[in-house]
Design a protein around this motif. Structure first.
Motif, mmCIF file in Angstrom:
data_model
loop_
_atom_site.group_PDB
_atom_site.id
_atom_site.type_symbol
_atom_site.label_atom_id
_atom_site.label_comp_id
_atom_site.label_asym_id
_atom_site.label_seq_id
_atom_site.Cartn_x
_atom_site.Cartn_y
_atom_site.Cartn_z
ATOM 1 N N TYR A 91 -6.586 1.405 -4.139
ATOM 2 C CA TYR A 91 -6.404 2.845 -4.336
ATOM 3 C C TYR A 91 -7.551 3.435 -5.159
ATOM 4 C CZ TYR A 91 -3.751 7.134 -5.368
ATOM 5 O OH TYR A 91 -3.336 8.425 -5.486
ATOM 6 N N LEU A 92 -8.185 2.598 -5.994
ATOM 7 C CA LEU A 92 -9.297 3.079 -6.805
ATOM 8 C C LEU A 92 -10.624 2.999 -6.057
ATOM 9 C CD1 LEU A 92 -8.523 1.604 -10.334
ATOM 10 C CD2 LEU A 92 -8.220 3.936 -9.524
ATOM 11 N N LEU A 93 -10.594 2.389 -4.862
ATOM 12 C CA LEU A 93 -11.853 2.166 -4.151
ATOM 13 C C LEU A 93 -12.067 3.098 -2.974
ATOM 14 C CD1 LEU A 93 -11.929 -1.725 -4.240
ATOM 15 C CD2 LEU A 93 -13.442 -0.174 -5.459
ATOM 16 N N THR A 94 -10.993 3.717 -2.485
ATOM 17 C CA THR A 94 -11.161 4.531 -1.293
ATOM 18 C C THR A 94 -10.196 5.704 -1.276
ATOM 19 O OG1 THR A 94 -11.027 4.531 1.117
ATOM 20 C CG2 THR A 94 -9.622 2.993 -0.039
ATOM 21 N N ASP A 95 -10.525 6.701 -0.463
ATOM 22 C CA ASP A 95 -9.656 7.853 -0.278
ATOM 23 C C ASP A 95 -9.063 7.879 1.124
ATOM 24 O OD1 ASP A 95 -9.976 8.855 -2.808
ATOM 25 O OD2 ASP A 95 -11.722 10.053 -2.291
ATOM 26 N N ARG A 96 -9.317 6.816 1.895
ATOM 27 C CA ARG A 96 -8.813 6.807 3.269
ATOM 28 C C ARG A 96 -7.719 5.756 3.401
ATOM 29 N NH1 ARG A 96 -11.734 9.206 7.102
ATOM 30 N NH2 ARG A 96 -10.830 7.810 8.615
ATOM 31 N N LEU A 97 -6.589 6.161 4.062
ATOM 32 C CA LEU A 97 -5.442 5.269 4.164
ATOM 33 C C LEU A 97 -5.788 3.973 4.887
ATOM 34 C CD1 LEU A 97 -2.456 4.689 3.770
ATOM 35 C CD2 LEU A 97 -1.982 5.964 5.854
ATOM 36 N N ARG A 98 -6.491 4.104 6.019
ATOM 37 C CA ARG A 98 -6.812 2.910 6.806
ATOM 38 C C ARG A 98 -7.641 1.927 5.969
ATOM 39 N NH1 ARG A 98 -6.597 2.803 12.457
ATOM 40 N NH2 ARG A 98 -6.273 5.041 12.386
ATOM 41 N N THR A 119 0.826 -1.205 0.000
ATOM 42 C CA THR A 119 0.000 0.000 0.000
ATOM 43 C C THR A 119 0.863 1.259 0.000
ATOM 44 O OG1 THR A 119 -1.624 -1.200 1.277
ATOM 45 C CG2 THR A 119 -1.826 1.182 1.240
ATOM 46 N N PHE A 120 1.887 1.243 0.852
ATOM 47 C CA PHE A 120 2.723 2.444 0.958
ATOM 48 C C PHE A 120 3.594 2.618 -0.279
ATOM 49 C CE2 PHE A 120 1.460 1.608 5.287
ATOM 50 C CZ PHE A 120 1.072 2.878 5.691
ATOM 51 N N LEU A 121 4.023 1.500 -0.883
ATOM 52 C CA LEU A 121 4.811 1.608 -2.114
ATOM 53 C C LEU A 121 3.993 2.286 -3.204
ATOM 54 C CD1 LEU A 121 6.580 -1.867 -2.267
ATOM 55 C CD2 LEU A 121 7.588 0.340 -1.730
ATOM 56 N N VAL A 122 2.726 1.868 -3.323
ATOM 57 C CA VAL A 122 1.860 2.438 -4.357
ATOM 58 C C VAL A 122 1.639 3.932 -4.100
ATOM 59 C CG1 VAL A 122 -0.516 2.467 -5.211
ATOM 60 C CG2 VAL A 122 0.716 0.310 -5.036
ATOM 61 N N LEU A 123 1.365 4.278 -2.839
ATOM 62 C CA LEU A 123 1.092 5.680 -2.517
ATOM 63 C C LEU A 123 2.322 6.556 -2.664
ATOM 64 C CD1 LEU A 123 -1.235 5.321 0.580
ATOM 65 C CD2 LEU A 123 -1.843 6.237 -1.652
ATOM 66 N N ARG A 124 3.498 5.984 -2.377
ATOM 67 C CA ARG A 124 4.725 6.778 -2.420
ATOM 68 C C ARG A 124 5.374 6.760 -3.793
ATOM 69 N NH1 ARG A 124 6.884 7.241 3.047
ATOM 70 N NH2 ARG A 124 8.978 7.277 2.234
#
Lengths: 375, 368
Positions: free
Chosen positions: A222-229, A24-29
């Motif tokens: 990442y396409l389903l939500t805007d919240r990190l948790r 998750t963090f790799l994708v976001l970063r």
């Protein structure tokens, strides 16, 4: 399912969940390709540790691989710091060289090493049930399951303990630095856990498909939500679903389990890409169509509003004239009027007449003046 | 070296590696310049299902059919990457990683499917994973050289368009060129370069053949055609050296050796390329610090003199040193300035000469 199959299925789910966490963090970063680089570059670390211990299950292997992973990140950053190559080229240069060193080491000492390059690259969870963990003379299950669960729990611990730091460093590195959270430290910490996860997942899914398990479920989430948790939880769930679907597919067609898991994660992503409620392409297409009609209705209301009560209204307020004035096709104009009518923006004076006079309702007048103001 | 001319196998392997190096080096230039170094990695992995499907369809290992399958799959993967990044907020790097691993997974599923259906007949298909340069024969080299040469020829024909794409696609668009189509065209050429290398260096290491020669070539020049020639040359040199080295050692695989040679060329280029190289940069920095320090001491002497309204008034070295941090080697700098005739020793220390004073005047102008 037999007990062995149950164990493989369980292992696949644990691998997928453990990979999705740092993924998750790799994708976001925007560092997804680091997972590819690290999973290849740790090979020489594994080989050297294996030469030292002559034991593929030694915990030293995981430590050595983690160290090599961090070394890879440092090498990439060293290359970038010269400002002579860009980040993508730095990654693309570093990992093939390290991987080549690993392959040459294996080939050079092939005689006394039971380390197969195929196994390193591809992995196969089907063999996992044969390697049991025996504690006090009792068989308590496949060893890989325990290793992978431990790594998964370590990932959970890392993310829970440093949730705030990870979150700020991911979304606003500058703020993280200003607050004293040490984004560099967080960066290397994350890379260490990516390395540990990659080496632990090696046996099960191999170095290439571990990338799929890290990136595909997280990209879908990442396409389903805007919240990190929610994104973390969703990517774990989607990863687990890919593992179950993949294993069943592999059982059905008697093909590579790891490959089928990656295929399933790709299918999950494809489905989400098409059908995600907000960011999917179907939703996007629908939104564009709706916006097209809404825009046309507003245009119609503004047009009527501009000429309302003026002498030319008798000509301007007819469907036939819209073709000329707004350059709409007759059919399109008719449909816009019908929609505006059912939305209560426009009234017709004579429903029987094709080209009767149109009039704004109070609601339509309000919509038009609001739209003009918003311009 | 002698073997290179006598041994048929070695000659073919070296020739094949050289062809590969030239094509991937030349076309890799554009990938590196456009910040798409990792696209090659994605394409090479994504080629695997294409190879497997081509094998299933043709039922045999015809190199050309497998190559066409690989090319189609790689091309499809690129389109998929472009369309997802174009329609959603998913970033380019995520799509590269996702596509390469998922396509590879599909390829693996198909390979295992072939294995259980065709049994031993698929021997050799696995070589695409790591490549097997040592098995290259004349026919393979021809199958590599013809599409590779065609790709290079097309690159030369559309030189102007590709150059615009690499450096200023917006300008190209204003000229009325279909830049999106040029982009797709360049990707197709890159796919060709990658596909012809799969059999030699394999899926994993192919990306290095795209990135390393071009990144090395970039250090030596700022001119596109020179960079293309240089990186093609580097690619060929690494290919031949790797092939020869692998023939001398016992059981050393060719692909990884070629990549290591490429890595050495890369490191040497980073260190020793004129202008951009780290050594040149270091020397330049040292020289300019040195010059800057000399000028500073000269200006300091002047400033000290002006406190007494006499720019040529001598001052003891201690006074000059006191103007600067103690790391500044004032003695050495003064000796050097004396040699240049800008300062002179006086009874009570150091003083500017007339030449030194003229120098100060121009420096004052330069620095304001």
């Amino acid at each position: 399912m037999t007990q062995g199959e149950m164990e493989i299925q369980l292992l696949a789910v644990v691998v997928a969940a453990a990979c999705a966490l740092p993924g998750t963090f790799l994708v976001l970063r925007k560092m997804a390709m680091m997972s590819d680089a690290i999973s290849h570059a740790i090979l020489p670390g594994i080989v050297i540790a294996f030469f030292l211990t002559h034991n593929l299950n030694s915990p030293l292997l995981i430590l050595a691989a983690a160290a090599t992973g961090v070394l890879t990140v440092m090498l990439v950053e060293l290359l970038m710091s010269t400002r002579l190559v860009r980040e993508d080229a730095a990654i693309g240069l570093t990992f093939p060289v390290l991987f080549s060193i690993g392959i040459i080491l294996i080939a050079r000492f092939a005689g006394d090493v039971h380390l197969d390059t195929d196994a390193v690259l591809l992995g196969e969870p089907a063999f996992a049930p044969f390697d049991r963990l025996i504690v006090g003379g009792r068989d308590i299950g496949p060893r890989a399951l325990y290793i992978m669960s431990a790594v998964g729990l370590a990932n959970v611990a890392f993310i829970t303990l440093f949730y705030k730091e990870l979150k700020i460093a991911t979304f606003d590195a500058g703020l993280a630095a200003a607050l004293g959270f040490g984004p560099v430290l967080i960066h290397y910490g994350l890379m260490t856990f990516v390395s540990i996860t990659a080496v632990a997942a090696f046996d099960a899914v191999g170095s290439i498909l571990v990338v799929a398990m890290m990136v595909a479920p997280s990209a879908a989430a990442y396409l389903l939500t805007d919240r990190l948790r929610d994104m973390i939880l969703l990517s774990v769930a989607l990863g687990a679903a890919s593992a179950v679907g993949g294993f069943q597919m592999a059982r059905l067609f008697d093909v590579s389990i790891a490959g089928a898991m990656a295929t399933a994660s790709g299918l999950v992503f494809l489905a989400v890409w098409l059908g995600a409620p907000r960011y999917g392409i179907l939703a996007g297409r629908q939104r564009r169509i709706r916006q097209k009609w809404e825009f046309a209705e507003t245009m119609l209301a503004i047009h009527l509003f501009n000429h309302e009560g003026l002498p030319e209204a008798d000509i301007e307020h007819r469907i036939g004239h819209l073709e000329e004035h707004l350059s709409w096709e007759r059919d399109f104009a008719r449909r816009v009027v019908r929609r505006a009518q059912s939305n209560g923006l426009v009234q017709r004076t004579n429903d029987e007449d094709e080209d009767d006079l149109l009039a704004l309702t109070p609601q339509g007048r309000k919509a038009a003046s609001e739209a003009i103001e918003n311009l | 070296m002698e073997q290179l001319f006598s041994d048929y196998t070695l000659r073919m392997v070296a020739l094949g590696s050289a062809v590969l190096g030239i094509v991937s080096g030349g076309l890799g230039t554009y990938a590196v310049l456009r910040g798409q170094s990792l696209l090659g990695d994605a394409i090479s992995h994504a080629a695997l299902p294409g190879i497997a499907i081509a094998f299933l369809l043709t039922g045999g290992k015809t190199p050309l059919a497998l190559m066409i399958g690989a090319a189609l799959a790689g091309w499809l993967a690129t389109l998929w990457i472009m369309s997802v990044t174009g329609t959603t907020r998913i970033k380019y790097d995520s799509m590269l990683a996702l596509t390469l691993s998922v396509f590879f997974g599909i390829g693996l599923v198909l390979l295992t499917y072939i294995r259980q259906r065709a049994g031993a007949a698929q021997a050799g298909l696995d070589t695409f994973l790591f490549g097997q340069a040592s098995s290259l024969v004349r026919r393979d080299v021809v199958t590599m050289a013809v599409p590779g040469g065609a790709a290079l020829l097309l690159m030369a024909l559309f030189w102007k368009e590709l150059k615009l794409l690499a450096f200023d696609p917006e300008f190209g668009r204003t000229l009325g060129l279909p830049m999106r189509r040029v982009d797709l065209f360049l990707t197709a050429l890159l796919v060709v370069a990658i596909v012809i290398g799969l059999q030699t260096v394999g899926v994993v290491l192919m990306s290095a053949m795209i990135v390393a020669p071009a990144a090395a070539g970039r250090q030596w020049t700022d001119t596109l055609w020179k960079m293309v020639l240089l990186s093609a040359g580097f690619g060929a040199a690494a290919g031949v050296t790797g092939a020869v080295l692998s023939s001398t050692g016992t059981g050393l695989p060719t692909g990884p050796l070629i990549v290591l040679c490429m890595g050495v060329i890369m490191v040497l280029s980073l260190l020793f390329a004129p202008n951009r190289g780290l050594a040149a940069r270091h020397l330049r920095a040292r020289r300019s610090t040195g010059r800057f320090q000399l000028e500073t001491v000269l200006l300091d002497l002047y400033a000290l003199g002006m406190q007494h309204n006499d720019p040529l008034r001598p001052h003891p070295r201690g006074a000059v040193q006191a103007m600067r941090a103690k790391e500044v080697p004032v003695d050495r700098l003064l000796d050097r300035l004396e040699k240049d005739g800008l300062v002179r020793r006086a009874a009570s220390g150091w003083a500017l000469t007339d030449a030194g004073l003229r120098n100060v005047e121009t420096l004052k102008e330069e620095r304001t």
